[in-house]
Structure formats: C-alpha cells, structure tokens
Design a protein around this motif. Structure first.
Motif, PDB file in Angstrom:
ATOM      1  N   ARG A  90      22.768 -58.700  61.694  1.00 36.80           N
ATOM      2  CA  ARG A  90      23.673 -57.734  62.298  1.00 36.80           C
ATOM      3  C   ARG A  90      23.573 -57.194  63.899  1.00 36.80           C
ATOM      4  O   ARG A  90      24.468 -56.646  64.483  1.00 36.80           O
ATOM      5  CB  ARG A  90      23.556 -56.278  61.575  1.00 36.80           C
ATOM      6  CG  ARG A  90      22.279 -55.836  61.563  1.00 36.80           C
ATOM      7  CD  ARG A  90      22.238 -54.562  60.611  1.00 36.80           C
ATOM      8  NE  ARG A  90      20.753 -53.982  60.567  1.00 36.80           N
ATOM      9  CZ  ARG A  90      20.451 -52.808  59.625  1.00 36.80           C
ATOM     10  NH1 ARG A  90      21.280 -52.393  59.072  1.00 36.80           N
ATOM     11  NH2 ARG A  90      19.282 -52.609  59.889  1.00 36.80           N
ATOM     12  N   GLY A  91      22.356 -57.597  64.437  1.00 33.05           N
ATOM     13  CA  GLY A  91      22.126 -57.292  65.678  1.00 33.05           C
ATOM     14  C   GLY A  91      22.250 -58.302  66.850  1.00 33.05           C
ATOM     15  O   GLY A  91      23.249 -59.276  66.563  1.00 33.05           O
ATOM     16  N   ALA A  92      22.233 -58.154  67.886  1.00 31.19           N
ATOM     17  CA  ALA A  92      22.769 -59.069  69.129  1.00 31.19           C
ATOM     18  C   ALA A  92      21.996 -60.234  69.160  1.00 31.19           C
ATOM     19  O   ALA A  92      22.451 -61.152  69.494  1.00 31.19           O
ATOM     20  CB  ALA A  92      23.120 -58.147  70.408  1.00 31.19           C
ATOM     21  N   GLN A  93      20.776 -60.137  68.732  1.00 39.28           N
ATOM     22  CA  GLN A  93      20.012 -61.442  69.025  1.00 39.28           C
ATOM     23  C   GLN A  93      18.929 -61.386  67.764  1.00 39.28           C
ATOM     24  O   GLN A  93      18.204 -60.348  67.359  1.00 39.28           O
ATOM     25  CB  GLN A  93      19.297 -61.573  70.411  1.00 39.28           C
ATOM     26  CG  GLN A  93      18.430 -62.924  70.608  1.00 39.28           C
ATOM     27  CD  GLN A  93      19.120 -63.968  70.630  1.00 39.28           C
ATOM     28  OE1 GLN A  93      19.476 -64.298  69.254  1.00 39.28           O
ATOM     29  NE2 GLN A  93      19.580 -64.604  71.723  1.00 39.28           N
ATOM     30  N   ILE A  94      18.427 -62.556  67.475  1.00 41.65           N
ATOM     31  CA  ILE A  94      17.445 -62.508  66.239  1.00 41.65           C
ATOM     32  C   ILE A  94      16.023 -61.984  66.770  1.00 41.65           C
ATOM     33  O   ILE A  94      15.788 -62.156  68.149  1.00 41.65           O
ATOM     34  CB  ILE A  94      17.381 -63.862  65.722  1.00 41.65           C
ATOM     35  CG1 ILE A  94      17.096 -65.126  66.816  1.00 41.65           C
ATOM     36  CG2 ILE A  94      18.656 -64.182  65.038  1.00 41.65           C
ATOM     37  CD1 ILE A  94      16.769 -66.481  66.471  1.00 41.65           C
TER      38      ILE A  94
END
Length: 479
Positions: A199-203
């Motif tokens: 769900r975030g912008a980057q892992i």
C-alpha cells in the motif's frame, strides 16, 4: 520466602534459551523454562533458519544460465519441493534437539506446556501445576499479524509457508516489509508466479531510499509483479457459487475448522485490488507485520505495562513495572532481531545474577535483508542522517564483474553516509550478493566510530565488489 526456582523463563526461543542456560550453567541459578510449542522459537523453527535455507534453494534457479555464460555445459533443471521440504524439516528437528540438549546440559528444568503469570512470583502451567520463582523472564516472542478484513482466513502467513503440501503456481504476497520482499524472491526463485501488493509508495520502509529503490527495480527485472500503492479491496474463494449451490455457508461465514471450509478453501482465491484489477491466485500470503505474544499471559492484571500493540514495556535493563518480572526479545518490540534477543538475555543475566547492571545496547546494530539481491545495513539512512546534521554521501552503483561477464543486468550498491563535522561514518548500506556477510565486518568499523579517512586509509582488496567501500574518494552529494 523460599521459591521453587531462582528464575522461570516463559518461552523457548533464542533469547529465552540463552538466558536460561547461562543463568543456570554460569551463574549457578536454579532455572526452569516452559515452551508451549517447539524449542528454538521463531528464528529456528519458522523464521531466520528455514527462510535462509529457502533463499539458498531459490538462488540455484539462475545458476545454469550463469554457468553456461562461463563455458559450462549445464542444462536447466526443475525444483522438487517434496525433496527439499523433507530435508528442511529434518534439519529443523535436528536444531530443536540441539536447543533441548543445551538446556538439559546446563541443568535447566523444562516443561512442554503453556505458562501464564499468576502473580509476581508464580506461573501457572497448562498441566495445572504452579511454580514459584524469584524472577520471571518473559521471552514469548511474536507472531504474524492477520489483517482485519473479510475472508482473511483464505490466506496464509509466514508460519504456513514451511508446511505447504505443494508450491502454489500463482501467489499474491501482501506487504512491503522485509518478510514480504524476501519471500517474493524465494518463491519466484522456486518457480512460482509472484505478484506483490504494497500500500505504500515504496517497499522496505525505514531502510535507505536509494537502496530500497535498487532492490525494487531488481525484483521487477527478475519477473516479480510488484505493485506499490496497492492493496486488497476484497477477496473470496472462486468456489463460492458452487458452495452456495451445495447449501454450504457463504465463504464470509466459514472459519477454520467449520463445515465447508476445507471444500471452499481448496479453490483459487479471487482478489479485487485498489488498482482496479480482479485476478485469481492459488494462494494469498499476508506479510503485514508481527504482533508480540502477550495475549492471555496475565501480565496487565499484575501491573505490567503493555504498549498499544501488546508489547511488554521495559526499562534499559529489560525490567517491567513489576520488579520481579523482566522481558526480552520480540515480545518487547524494541529491535526484533535474533542476535539482539540473545544480547538482551545475556545483559539480563549479568544484571540479575552477576550483580553487574548491564543496559541493553541497541545502537548501531548491523542487519541484513535476504532479498535478491541482499541488502546489508548499519547506522543511519541518508534521510535520517540529513535530518540531524550536514552530511556527505559517498555512493556508487555498478554491474559487478561476475554479472557483467555473463551479460546479466544485476547491479550492486555501495554507500557511506558521513558527518561533515566529525567525519564519522554514520551509516553504511550495501546491496549486493553476500551483502549480509559484508555488513557484519563493516559494522565493526562503524560501531568503533571509524571516520571516512579511516576507510580511505584501508587498502582495497582487488578485484572484489566490496573494495568500492574504501575507494570512493569524492562525495556524490552533500546535504
């Protein structure tokens, strides 16, 4: 008051076992330990050890192609899950036996039972027995977190991976932390079609931005279908209509162990995502965090303070608000790493049984993430360091000799974060094969407070990837 034991440890993982056997074997304390599951805990039984063995297995997938580039006549093979799983479980059984023998050899009395805390000096076992102790150590670790959503029971968590009867052809991994990313690489290497939602912008939130960006690119290059800014809207078993026709309960109402679950759970899972796609998967794997194992232990009733996630709140000596009760390891949710739990156990024994108050040192802990490629890290990220002072960043990314010769796209990253004022190396970040091995050694220098000039004075080992750590003369940027 006379007690049955000087120390009663609840939890047979790495931290609890180390504290118990050192207290008994070196300090001469009378010690007992209770474990309701398997000895060795998360790391040995359902975490670090089996995961790393699976990493090794998965990395052989690319070996034939690399070998052919170097002139070897090697053909691609196939992976046999049954063969590997049998050897894996035999190794875990062996290691559990080692842990049991270590305890027995140190004179620790063990109970294969669940233990709860009755009062400040009494534990109750699931066998009905009660035992008293001058000190109680909580070392119950953590467990995978299940998301709160309809039909979550159709998925699985990390504990389940090692017991699969067969590998799924198509699997969705939900999460972007190290567990999710490690298993994305593992399962892809073992032949699964892997899709990952985060769900975030980057892992890999919390790690260095540049490092995690390179890992994300490498995962995609290898064929992992990674989607950031994405999560599940709803999921259900594809066989729902058939189940309804047979008069069974709808999937939403079927739980583990209830009639209809086994029949429905065997079908593919249909997932609707926030990116608008609807896809079927043979398995859904939730890697959405972990929760401390404190539920039902009776701690809050005694005045032991718990955090919002259930973590035991302790001071720098691992002592709770109840003076006779201590806690170490993942159950405290401080730094959830096996070597840290072991260090906390040793510090506890020094403090309580050797009369040498020893605070736990959580500063500058090196760690590795066994993604493919690996990441090793110690100290501050570029972003964290820039928030506290002016820094210089020394960074290089390149194709290493072995990959370049084989015409493979793999890249590595070597990065140092340096204080402008003190010249100390505040952080070191490596993305490369064997990064975990490299960061262990680099971590010594960073922990000692080495400066950039100390690194510069070190002669390079050539030709290696790691020589770049001591040959970067000019900063890439200043912040």
């Amino acid at each position: 008051m006379e007690f049955d034991y000087d120390l009663f440890v609840i939890g047979g993982g790495s931290g609890g076992v180390r504290a118990a056997r050192v207290a008994a074997g070196e300090a001469g304390a009378k010690v007992a330990l209770a474990e309701e599951d398997r000895y060795g805990g998360t790391c040995v039984i359902r975490g670090c050890v089996p995961k790393k063995l699976m990493v090794f297995a998965s990395e052989y997938r690319d070996m034939p192609a690399s070998a052919r580039a170097y002139g070897w006549d090697i053909q691609d093979g196939s992976f046999d899950w049954d063969t590997f799983r049998a050897r894996l479980h035999a190794e875990l059984d062996r290691l559990e036996g080692v842990y049991r023998n270590l305890l027995a050899g140190s004179g620790v009395e063990t109970f294969d039972a669940r233990a709860t805390v009755k009062d400040a000096h009494t534990v109750t076992l699931s066998t009905g027995e009660e035992k008293t102790a001058k000190h109680i150590l909580i070392a119950t670790g953590g467990r995978p977190h299940w998301p709160d959503m309809p039909n979550a029971h159709l998925g699985m968590v990390s504990d389940d991976i090692f017991h699969l009867e067969k590998l799924p052809k198509r699997i969705l991994i939900v999460g972007g932390g190290y567990i999710a990313c490690e298993f994305a690489g593992i399962l892809h290497g073992l032949g699964c079609e892997v899709t990952q939602f985060y769900r975030g912008a980057q892992i890999l939130r919390g790690f260095d931005d540049e490092a995690r960006g390179l890992i994300a690119d490498a995962m995609k290059e290898r064929g992992i279908d990674l989607h950031t800014g994405t999560t599940i809207v709803e999921m259900h078993c594809v066989g729902t209509a058939e189940a309804d026709a047979m008069g069974q309960a709808p999937v939403e109402e079927v739980q583990h162990g209830q009639p209809g679950y086994e029949e429905i759970g065997k079908g593919p899972v249909r997932v609707k995502a926030t990116n608008g796609t609807i896809r079927d998967f043979d398995a859904v794997f939730f890697a959405t965090g972990r929760t401390p194992n404190t539920e039902g232990l009776g701690l809050e009733e005694l005045g032991v303070e718990l955090g919002r996630n259930g973590a035991v709140q302790v001071d720098e000596y691992s002592q709770t608000k109840v003076p006779s009760i201590y806690a170490i390891g993942d159950v405290t949710d401080r730094v959830n790493l096996t070597p840290v739990a072991i260090r906390e156990g040793m510090a506890f024994v020094n403090t309580v049984f050797h009369g040498n108050p020893t605070p736990v040192d959580h500063d500058l802990i090196p760690s590795a993430v066994f993604t493919q490629p690996e990441m090793g890290t110690v100290g501050l990220t570029e972003e964290q360091a820039a928030e506290q002072e002016e820094i210089e960043v020394y960074c290089t990314s390149f194709r290493p000799m072995q990959s370049a010769f084989a015409e493979q796209p793999d890249r590595v990253l070597m990065k140092l974060i340096v204080s402008k004022a003190s010249r100390k190396v505040l952080g070191c970040h490596i993305v490369a094969p064997g990064a975990g091995e490299m960061i262990q050694l680099a971590g010594i220098a960073v922990k000692m407070g080495a400066t950039k000039e100390d690194f510069d004075r070190t002669v390079a080992v050539h030709p290696t990837m790691s020589e770049e750590i001591v040959t970067m003369r000019n900063p890439t940027r200043s912040r």
